[in-house]
Design a protein around this motif. Structure first.
Motif, mmCIF file in Angstrom:
data_model
loop_
_atom_site.group_PDB
_atom_site.id
_atom_site.type_symbol
_atom_site.label_atom_id
_atom_site.label_comp_id
_atom_site.label_asym_id
_atom_site.label_seq_id
_atom_site.Cartn_x
_atom_site.Cartn_y
_atom_site.Cartn_z
ATOM 1 N N UNK A 195 56.950 80.881 16.459
ATOM 2 C CA UNK A 195 58.406 80.639 16.559
ATOM 3 C C UNK A 195 58.676 79.407 17.422
ATOM 4 N N UNK A 196 57.896 79.265 18.497
ATOM 5 C CA UNK A 196 58.001 78.082 19.363
ATOM 6 C C UNK A 196 57.821 76.801 18.540
ATOM 7 N N UNK A 197 56.902 76.870 17.570
ATOM 8 C CA UNK A 197 56.585 75.695 16.744
ATOM 9 C C UNK A 197 57.542 75.590 15.543
ATOM 10 N N UNK A 198 58.456 76.552 15.443
ATOM 11 C CA UNK A 198 59.450 76.498 14.359
ATOM 12 C C UNK A 198 58.857 76.727 12.982
ATOM 13 N N UNK A 199 57.792 77.535 12.934
ATOM 14 C CA UNK A 199 57.144 77.800 11.640
ATOM 15 C C UNK A 199 57.513 79.197 11.139
ATOM 16 N N UNK A 240 45.173 94.038 19.736
ATOM 17 C CA UNK A 240 45.687 93.595 18.434
ATOM 18 C C UNK A 240 47.196 93.354 18.535
ATOM 19 N N UNK A 241 47.896 94.259 19.215
ATOM 20 C CA UNK A 241 49.358 94.124 19.359
ATOM 21 C C UNK A 241 49.700 92.907 20.224
ATOM 22 N N UNK A 242 48.956 92.744 21.326
ATOM 23 C CA UNK A 242 49.264 91.640 22.238
ATOM 24 C C UNK A 242 48.934 90.305 21.578
ATOM 25 N N UNK A 243 47.818 90.265 20.843
ATOM 26 C CA UNK A 243 47.451 89.046 20.106
ATOM 27 C C UNK A 243 48.526 88.739 19.061
ATOM 28 N N UNK A 244 48.974 89.758 18.364
ATOM 29 C CA UNK A 244 50.000 89.570 17.334
ATOM 30 C C UNK A 244 51.292 89.027 17.912
ATOM 31 N N UNK A 245 51.676 89.582 19.066
ATOM 32 C CA UNK A 245 52.905 89.113 19.725
ATOM 33 C C UNK A 245 52.738 87.656 20.170
ATOM 34 N N UNK A 246 51.523 87.340 20.591
ATOM 35 C CA UNK A 246 51.224 85.962 21.051
ATOM 36 C C UNK A 246 51.347 84.985 19.868
ATOM 37 N N UNK A 247 50.764 85.359 18.727
ATOM 38 C CA UNK A 247 50.827 84.497 17.531
ATOM 39 C C UNK A 247 52.291 84.292 17.140
ATOM 40 N N UNK A 248 53.059 85.388 17.144
ATOM 41 C CA UNK A 248 54.458 85.298 16.729
ATOM 42 C C UNK A 248 55.242 84.382 17.670
ATOM 43 N N UNK A 249 55.021 84.532 18.982
ATOM 44 C CA UNK A 249 55.816 83.725 19.939
ATOM 45 C C UNK A 249 55.465 82.244 19.804
ATOM 46 N N UNK A 250 54.175 81.929 19.585
ATOM 47 C CA UNK A 250 53.788 80.514 19.432
ATOM 48 C C UNK A 250 54.300 79.978 18.092
ATOM 49 N N UNK A 274 43.916 76.185 14.967
ATOM 50 C CA UNK A 274 44.028 74.850 14.368
ATOM 51 C C UNK A 274 45.423 74.676 13.741
ATOM 52 N N UNK A 275 45.888 75.707 13.046
ATOM 53 C CA UNK A 275 47.188 75.624 12.365
ATOM 54 C C UNK A 275 48.331 75.493 13.376
ATOM 55 N N UNK A 276 48.169 76.157 14.526
ATOM 56 C CA UNK A 276 49.214 76.121 15.554
ATOM 57 C C UNK A 276 48.995 74.980 16.544
ATOM 58 N N UNK A 277 47.905 74.212 16.280
ATOM 59 C CA UNK A 277 47.587 73.048 17.124
ATOM 60 C C UNK A 277 47.452 73.437 18.593
ATOM 61 N N UNK A 278 46.634 74.471 18.807
ATOM 62 C CA UNK A 278 46.464 75.012 20.157
ATOM 63 C C UNK A 278 44.995 75.408 20.313
ATOM 64 N N UNK A 279 44.485 75.450 21.539
ATOM 65 C CA UNK A 279 43.092 75.848 21.738
ATOM 66 C C UNK A 279 42.936 77.351 21.458
ATOM 67 N N UNK A 280 41.793 77.749 20.850
ATOM 68 C CA UNK A 280 41.602 79.185 20.586
ATOM 69 C C UNK A 280 41.802 80.045 21.846
#
Lengths: 76, 76
Positions: free
Chosen positions: A18-22, A6-16, A58-64
């Motif tokens: 921020x990368x996308x500027x959202x 859960x923590x690693x997934x959360x960190x992954x979502x956050x980094x992507x 889909x929202x981050x325009x990336x493959x699951x």
């Protein structure tokens, strides 16, 4: 079976995100998920389900699958 | 937002399970999940969560991201 995924997934979502500027708010709007839910995911507090993983992808325009590709930098 | 990801994920789990020569019962035992839950997943009826995705990946000795890599053959 710790909740580290859960923590690693959360960190992954956050980094992507921020990368996308959202902001969390913007990601929430696109993914049709509440901002506080996004915040909980990023803090590793949410045991996210497949359907919401797909919404986020889909929202981050990336493959699951990419959302579950954890690099060292994602480990908190 | 259809539930197609549940069906595709289920087909993916089934194809990897069969590849590994495991029955639903055996996968359930290794993953510490009930056989009927495994059956529901494979029929696309379960909105599986991250923690159970990780259990399944560990039991199938595969990276979690691999479970979400859907090829044409996985589409039902």
């Amino acid at each position: 079976m710790s909740n580290s995924i859960l923590k690693v997934f959360g960190a992954r979502i956050k980094s992507i995100r921020l990368e996308k500027g959202l902001s969390q708010e913007q990601l929430g709007l696109i993914a049709e998920l509440d901002r506080t839910y996004i915040s909980g995911i990023e803090r590793g507090l949410r045991n996210v389900s497949l359907i919401n993983i797909e919404r986020l992808a889909l929202a981050l325009n990336i493959e699951p699958a990419e959302l579950l590709k954890f690099s060292e930098s994602d480990h908190v």
